[in-house]
Write a protein that holds these residues in place. Structure first.
Motif, PDB file in Angstrom:
ATOM      1  N   UNK A 219       0.776  -1.249   0.000  1.00  0.00           N
ATOM      2  CA  UNK A 219       0.000   0.000   0.000  1.00  0.00           C
ATOM      3  C   UNK A 219       0.804   1.293   0.000  1.00  0.00           C
ATOM      4  N   UNK A 220       1.974   1.397   0.686  1.00  0.00           N
ATOM      5  CA  UNK A 220       2.688   2.684   0.652  1.00  0.00           C
ATOM      6  C   UNK A 220       2.997   3.180  -0.759  1.00  0.00           C
ATOM      7  N   UNK A 221       3.309   2.269  -1.666  1.00  0.00           N
ATOM      8  CA  UNK A 221       3.600   2.693  -3.038  1.00  0.00           C
ATOM      9  C   UNK A 221       2.336   3.196  -3.739  1.00  0.00           C
ATOM     10  N   UNK A 222       1.193   2.554  -3.441  1.00  0.00           N
ATOM     11  CA  UNK A 222      -0.050   3.002  -4.041  1.00  0.00           C
ATOM     12  C   UNK A 222      -0.508   4.337  -3.464  1.00  0.00           C
ATOM     13  N   UNK A 223      -0.219   4.572  -2.179  1.00  0.00           N
ATOM     14  CA  UNK A 223      -0.541   5.867  -1.581  1.00  0.00           C
ATOM     15  C   UNK A 223       0.258   6.974  -2.269  1.00  0.00           C
ATOM     16  N   UNK A 224       1.560   6.754  -2.444  1.00  0.00           N
ATOM     17  CA  UNK A 224       2.390   7.748  -3.134  1.00  0.00           C
ATOM     18  C   UNK A 224       1.930   7.955  -4.577  1.00  0.00           C
ATOM     19  N   UNK A 225       1.584   6.853  -5.250  1.00  0.00           N
ATOM     20  CA  UNK A 225       1.108   6.956  -6.623  1.00  0.00           C
ATOM     21  C   UNK A 225      -0.186   7.755  -6.686  1.00  0.00           C
ATOM     22  N   UNK A 226      -1.113   7.473  -5.752  1.00  0.00           N
ATOM     23  CA  UNK A 226      -2.373   8.201  -5.726  1.00  0.00           C
ATOM     24  C   UNK A 226      -2.178   9.684  -5.471  1.00  0.00           C
ATOM     25  N   UNK A 227      -1.242  10.036  -4.598  1.00  0.00           N
ATOM     26  CA  UNK A 227      -0.963  11.450  -4.329  1.00  0.00           C
ATOM     27  C   UNK A 227      -0.386  12.149  -5.559  1.00  0.00           C
ATOM     28  N   UNK A 228       0.420  11.441  -6.321  1.00  0.00           N
ATOM     29  CA  UNK A 228       1.139  12.025  -7.457  1.00  0.00           C
ATOM     30  C   UNK A 228       0.254  12.202  -8.697  1.00  0.00           C
ATOM     31  N   UNK A 229      -0.679  11.277  -8.919  1.00  0.00           N
ATOM     32  CA  UNK A 229      -1.362  11.213 -10.214  1.00  0.00           C
ATOM     33  C   UNK A 229      -2.090  12.495 -10.619  1.00  0.00           C
ATOM     34  N   UNK A 230      -2.907  13.114  -9.768  1.00  0.00           N
ATOM     35  CA  UNK A 230      -3.583  14.349 -10.214  1.00  0.00           C
ATOM     36  C   UNK A 230      -2.607  15.463 -10.570  1.00  0.00           C
ATOM     37  N   UNK A 231      -1.507  15.584  -9.813  1.00  0.00           N
ATOM     38  CA  UNK A 231      -0.514  16.614 -10.110  1.00  0.00           C
ATOM     39  C   UNK A 231       0.193  16.296 -11.422  1.00  0.00           C
ATOM     40  N   UNK A 232       0.631  15.046 -11.589  1.00  0.00           N
ATOM     41  CA  UNK A 232       1.345  14.668 -12.803  1.00  0.00           C
ATOM     42  C   UNK A 232       0.503  14.783 -14.049  1.00  0.00           C
ATOM     43  N   UNK A 233      -0.817  14.554 -13.924  1.00  0.00           N
ATOM     44  CA  UNK A 233      -1.692  14.629 -15.094  1.00  0.00           C
ATOM     45  C   UNK A 233      -1.879  16.053 -15.588  1.00  0.00           C
ATOM     46  N   UNK A 234      -1.674  17.041 -14.713  1.00  0.00           N
ATOM     47  CA  UNK A 234      -1.955  18.425 -15.088  1.00  0.00           C
ATOM     48  C   UNK A 234      -0.701  19.258 -15.333  1.00  0.00           C
ATOM     49  N   UNK A 235       0.441  18.804 -14.865  1.00  0.00           N
ATOM     50  CA  UNK A 235       1.644  19.609 -14.993  1.00  0.00           C
ATOM     51  C   UNK A 235       2.124  19.619 -16.442  1.00  0.00           C
ATOM     52  N   UNK A 236       2.822  20.668 -16.838  1.00  0.00           N
ATOM     53  CA  UNK A 236       3.220  20.831 -18.228  1.00  0.00           C
ATOM     54  C   UNK A 236       4.403  19.966 -18.625  1.00  0.00           C
ATOM     55  N   UNK A 237       4.558  19.800 -19.951  1.00  0.00           N
ATOM     56  CA  UNK A 237       5.696  19.053 -20.476  1.00  0.00           C
ATOM     57  C   UNK A 237       6.958  19.913 -20.396  1.00  0.00           C
ATOM     58  N   UNK A 238       8.071  19.268 -20.327  1.00  0.00           N
ATOM     59  CA  UNK A 238       9.423  19.844 -20.362  1.00  0.00           C
ATOM     60  C   UNK A 238       9.716  20.662 -19.105  1.00  0.00           C
ATOM     61  N   UNK A 239       9.012  21.754 -18.904  1.00  0.00           N
ATOM     62  CA  UNK A 239       9.167  22.557 -17.685  1.00  0.00           C
ATOM     63  C   UNK A 239       7.783  22.993 -17.245  1.00  0.00           C
ATOM     64  N   UNK A 240       7.339  22.451 -16.134  1.00  0.00           N
ATOM     65  CA  UNK A 240       6.004  22.767 -15.636  1.00  0.00           C
ATOM     66  C   UNK A 240       6.054  23.789 -14.516  1.00  0.00           C
ATOM     67  N   UNK A 241       4.873  24.341 -14.230  1.00  0.00           N
ATOM     68  CA  UNK A 241       4.734  25.305 -13.141  1.00  0.00           C
ATOM     69  C   UNK A 241       3.924  24.644 -12.035  1.00  0.00           C
TER      70      UNK A 241
END
Length: 655
Positions: free
Chosen positions: A395-417
């Motif tokens: 579960x710890x890996x899935x918790x980290x993955x769940x926390x990351x996914x919404x941010x990673x889906x919206x951040x920009x390519x190459x250099x994000x804000x």
């Protein structure tokens, strides 16, 4: 006669596969167009021959041809037609024929729909796919022949395992194999690209649809197996960390990582080596799963066979293809130089983190699954690695993955804000925290599992909605959503589906209620907010079984909400009992009832479970699969690398 024709077609398919393996690969190496052109008709012929063989075996099961050892051992004349058909793959030999059928189908599809591929790459992909077919056709013919005849045909068969006589198990293996074997074409693309000496954005565009299709099928197959275990085994659980369950879960995790990694190769021409390695490992873990299921090295209620000879053969296939591909990967490392450069805060970095979490979590499952075998071989100690290890380590890996996914889906390519993305996600975060606090305040047992699961699930669903909402612009032009590529919709739907599954797992694991007692007929008892009454017990006959069936009345606040009919079946031919749970499915909870044996002092053993949010688990899985299908329907997947069709192949000449 028909079965003999099926056997002959399988033998002929083996020789066609050998031709398909050798001629196109030699032609691609020598740039002989005629030899490369052999790939397409050979792949089609192999598929048609294997399909004819499978149809012949199906005919034998449907007509109850008990002169075949396989039909005698896995069928009975009184069995319902659905289970006569599913009996074809409800055993080792028949399931291997299904495996080979799907393997040849993917090879044929690469030939039919690979017109946009450079001729040399297409020939190599089909040739590598044929080499896998040769190995498994040889395994089937020499160790697992489904067409073996009996000297004297008996009057009837010994029936199929009663646990497999269920609609869930009728459809679970085909979907699972479409996923397992579908990853073989990704492997073939990876090996072909290494031989070709070119891994680029066009290659990633070609391999992504195959990966996505395999992942969708694997998702559906795993969900069907989980649902079957939930309602059929009578334990009330949806996942038991059984070795065979893990065998399907590990390739699913690698396929998810491959799917995301290929995006980076396509968009930025980065992570080439890692993506090719994931394609090799994804299919390699499918082969490991096959080895676990069919070798008998690990005990499982799902295992097909316990034949060491077959296990050694599959181990040889595993070592040859995975080891050979990894050796080629090491030798060709120089052709996979990354071109794209990206910053630490970027979508590329988020996808790298996604890949690491998925791959490491898969290796955790791998270690936990095989450690008992390693301990016995290396240290002569018998160990059992069960649910407690996986529940703590995974579960710890899935918790980290769940926390990351919404941010990673919206951040920009190459250099994000990062600041802009986090600001947009504030409402989703506030909603997730609020629901977590509400659940913490309302629950009677102060466990963190439920609130954390609610937070993660809400964060993923709200994050996916925020991602879509951000596409409407500052003017909130919702018409833009209709013009979004389907792959964008598919991404958000799949991420939301994962969130819903997490919500279901958290609810079912943290707040389920269990009651086991000797129930007297006509005497109600309370379980949680419900009143349960065993109203009657009677014997009922079935087509090839007889059962003890209970009638259970479920009341809430004095009003009847359901009548359930749990059964304990006995199959006289196979002499095996099964438990048929009765479930009142509702949106927020299930009431799950199992009837056991009668007691000497009167009454019947009755197990009652209250399962909060149980259906959300499989609803989320189906939503993930639907998201994958939405992405697969995107026009960009269908045209793939059409613009590259006229570009000549640039392979590496033979040394």
């Amino acid at each position: 006669m028909i079965t003999e024709l099926g056997h002959f077609a399988l033998i002929l398919a083996f020789f066609v596969a050998i031709v398909q393996m050798i001629v196109p690969l030699v032609g691609a190496q020598q740039r002989w167009a005629g030899w490369m052109a052999v790939a397409e008709p050979a792949a089609t012929a192999q598929f048609l021959l294997v399909a004819a063989s499978f149809a012949a075996l199906t005919y034998a099961f449907v007509t109850s041809d008990f002169s075949l050892v396989l039909v005698y051992s896995n069928s009975h004349s009184a069995k319902p037609m659905l289970y006569k058909i599913s009996g074809v793959w409800g055993n080792h030999e028949g399931s291997m024929l299904l495996w080979v059928l799907i393997l040849s189908l993917f090879g044929a599809m690469a030939a039919w729909f690979g017109g946009n591929l450079p001729p040399s790459l297409r020939a190599r992909v089909i040739g590598v796919q044929a080499s896998i077919g040769v190995a498994f056709l040889a395994f089937t013919l020499f160790t697992s022949n489904p067409f073996t005849r009996m000297g004297v045909a008996p009057m009837d068969g010994t029936d199929l395992n009663p646990l497999l006589q269920d609609p869930g198990l009728a459809f679970h293996p085909p979907f699972l194999y479409l996923g397992y074997v579908g990853l073989s074409i990704c492997f073939s693309f990876a090996v072909a690209a290494l031989i070709e000496g070119r891994v680029d954005a066009a290659w990633a565009r070609w391999v992504r649809p195959w990966t996505l299709a395999a992942w969708v099928f694997l998702t559906i197959g795993i969900a069907l197996g989980s649902w079957w275990a939930y309602y059929e085994l009578g334990w009330g659980g949806f996942w038991f960390w059984d070795p065979v369950e893990n065998a399907s879960f590990m390739p699913w995790l690698f396929a998810a990582a491959l799917l995301h990694s290929a995006i980076v190769v396509e968009k930025r021409e980065a992570l080439k080596s890692w993506t090719v390695l994931l394609a090799i490992l994804a299919f390699g873990f499918s082969l490991i799963g096959t080895f676990i299921v069919r070798s008998g090295v690990l005990t499982s209620v799902h295992a097909f066979a316990n034949d060491p000879e077959r296990g050694v053969f599959i181990l040889g296939i595993l070592v040859f293809f995975t080891g050979g591909a990894l050796t080629l990967f090491a030798a060709r490392a120089n052709v996979m130089e990354a071109k794209g450069v990206f910053g630490l805060v970027s979508r590329e970095s988020a996808l790298v983190a996604n890949n690491i979490l998925l791959a490491v979590s898969s290796f955790v499952v791998f270690v936990g699954t095989l450690w008992p075998l390693v301990a016995e071989m290396a240290f002569d100690r018998k160990l059992s690695v069960g649910a407690p290890f996986f529940d703590m380590a995974f579960p710890p890996f899935m918790v980290l993955l769940g926390l990351l996914m919404p941010v990673g889906a919206m951040i920009g390519w190459k250099r994000g804000k990062l600041g802009r993305v986090l600001k947009a996600l504030i409402p989703a975060f506030v909603l997730a925290v609020a629901l977590m606090g509400l659940v913490w305040a309302m629950q009677t047992e102060k466990t963190l599992l439920g609130p954390v699961g609610v937070f993660l699930g809400t964060w993923l669903v709200a994050g996916a909605a925020t991602d879509l909402l951000s596409r409407t612009g500052q003017t909130r032009d919702f018409g833009r959503l209709l013009r979004l590529p389907r792959s964008e919709w598919g991404k958000s739907v799949a991420h939301a589906g994962l969130g819903i599954t997490m919500l279901g797992i958290a609810g079912l694991t943290a707040w389920d209620q269990e009651d086991i007692r000797v129930a007297q007929i006509g005497q109600p008892y309370a379980v949680g907010a419900f009143e349960i009454e065993l109203a009657d017990v009677q014997n009922v006959p079935g087509p090839n079984w007889f059962a003890t069936q209970g009638e259970v009345i479920v009341r809430q606040d004095g009003a009847e909400v359901a009548r359930l009919y749990p059964e304990k079946r006995n199959y006289p031919v196979s002499r095996m009992p099964t438990t048929e749970a009765a479930i009142d499915y509702r949106f927020m909870r299930d009431v799950y009832v199992v009837i056991g044996d009668s007691q000497d002092g009167g009454g019947w053993v009755v197990r009652t479970y209250i399962k909060p949010l149980a259906n959300w688990i499989w609803a989320g899985c189906l939503l993930m699969a639907f998201g994958g299908l939405l992405s697969l329907s995107d026009r960009r997947y269908r045209v793939a690398a059409g613009a590259r069709k006229s570009v000549p192949a640039q392979g590496v000449p033979a040394e």
